[in-house]
Design an enzyme around this catalytic site. Sequence first.
Site, PDB file in Angstrom:
ATOM      1  N   ASP A 185       0.739  -1.195  -0.114  1.00 39.24           N
ATOM      2  CA  ASP A 185      -0.031   0.171  -0.037  1.00 39.24           C
ATOM      3  C   ASP A 185       0.797   1.401   0.146  1.00 39.24           C
ATOM      4  OD1 ASP A 185      -2.400   1.581   0.085  1.00 39.24           O
ATOM      5  OD2 ASP A 185      -2.346   1.463   2.085  1.00 39.24           O
ATOM      6  N   CYS A 223     -23.842  -0.149   0.650  1.00 37.72           N
ATOM      7  CA  CYS A 223     -22.677   0.490   0.839  1.00 37.72           C
ATOM      8  C   CYS A 223     -23.003   2.024   0.620  1.00 37.72           C
ATOM      9  CB  CYS A 223     -21.416   0.031   0.407  1.00 37.72           C
ATOM     10  SG  CYS A 223     -21.458  -0.117  -1.540  1.00 37.72           S
ATOM     11  N   CYS A 244     -19.438   2.273   4.914  1.00 38.34           N
ATOM     12  CA  CYS A 244     -19.491   1.461   3.662  1.00 38.34           C
ATOM     13  C   CYS A 244     -19.179   0.182   4.027  1.00 38.34           C
ATOM     14  CB  CYS A 244     -18.868   2.293   2.409  1.00 38.34           C
ATOM     15  SG  CYS A 244     -17.417   2.413   2.410  1.00 38.34           S
TER      16      CYS A 244
END
Length: 350
Positions: free
Chosen positions: A139, A199, A249
């Site tokens: 990431d 969501c 969400c």
Amino acid sequence: MPAPDVNTDRLKDDLRRKAEALGFDVCRFASAIAPWTEGDRLAAFVEAGRHGDMGWMETTLERRRHPTAMWPEARTAIVLGLNYGPETDPRPELEDLSAGYISVYARGDDYHEVIKGRLKTLAGQLALRMEAEVKVFVDTAPLMEKPLAQRAGLGWQGKHTNLLSRELGNWLFLGVILTTADIPPDAPETEHCGSCTACLDACPTRAFPAPFQLDARRCLSYLTIEFAGAWPEEFRVATGTRIFGCDDCLAACPWNKFAKAAQEGRLKARAALQSSRLADLLALDNAGFRALFARSPVKRIGRDRFVRNVLYAAGNSADASLVSPVQALTVDPDPVVADAARWALGRLTA
């Protein structure tokens, strides 16, 4: 290229077993060289300005378009998932208006540190066995992990744009190993959201202009973590008591009925971060902030940005006991903090 005597099916099975022994919940394989359209979608996202102040997305756009744009020699992506699911649905915690809500993913140790060492261990074993080059990613590099994960069959990008698994829900950290070795890919996953909009409906700021599209400028995760300035009024109110990230969400997704609680101890919530009192957080100086959030992802935003978030939550708390600590921050050296304190004070004394 694999050595002539390597049985790639056996290799994949061995790597999956080793990944499981390292604590990963899933390990699958994708081609790093096959064409895809995700780079064009990312370019459209940036061109529309939906990345907000995340200028690094624009400057690294060309390198993000495809795995080989970042590393031309890459041939295979090994995508690994690590579950960080909470014990229960976290949304009821938002009802306690005197506590700050920290996103589930940030309540334990920094996932980058938890995952990266294990990726290196697995990648090192692969490199020795295949005589191949490897690189690991968690990431932080210009690599589109979620499209790779869908291509590898871990799940699909849901209407909230996060990765969603039929077996694990959407509480899932991703790590990727790119390698020069040619390893046959697994079957990709297809989208299984159907007509569900849970969501999208759950988003407190309506950050999704359409299914499968996100406008980060309206997202509370972006605002609390990435954005450094003073917020527009509508988002200050909409954040409620969310002070680092937003899980609405994710928590709303019906596929979470298959999710399980995290097994990795370092990812489990620390008590101090699961129900943090706003009064205590408002008193944090730099040293106190660093001590409380040692080894936590929260530490990267710094004390000033964090206290700004806490002040917005204080302004929504209707807790008169916070007037004094909020008032003290109206003269904070950081102008954004001071502005947030004045706003919160106005709300508390109205």
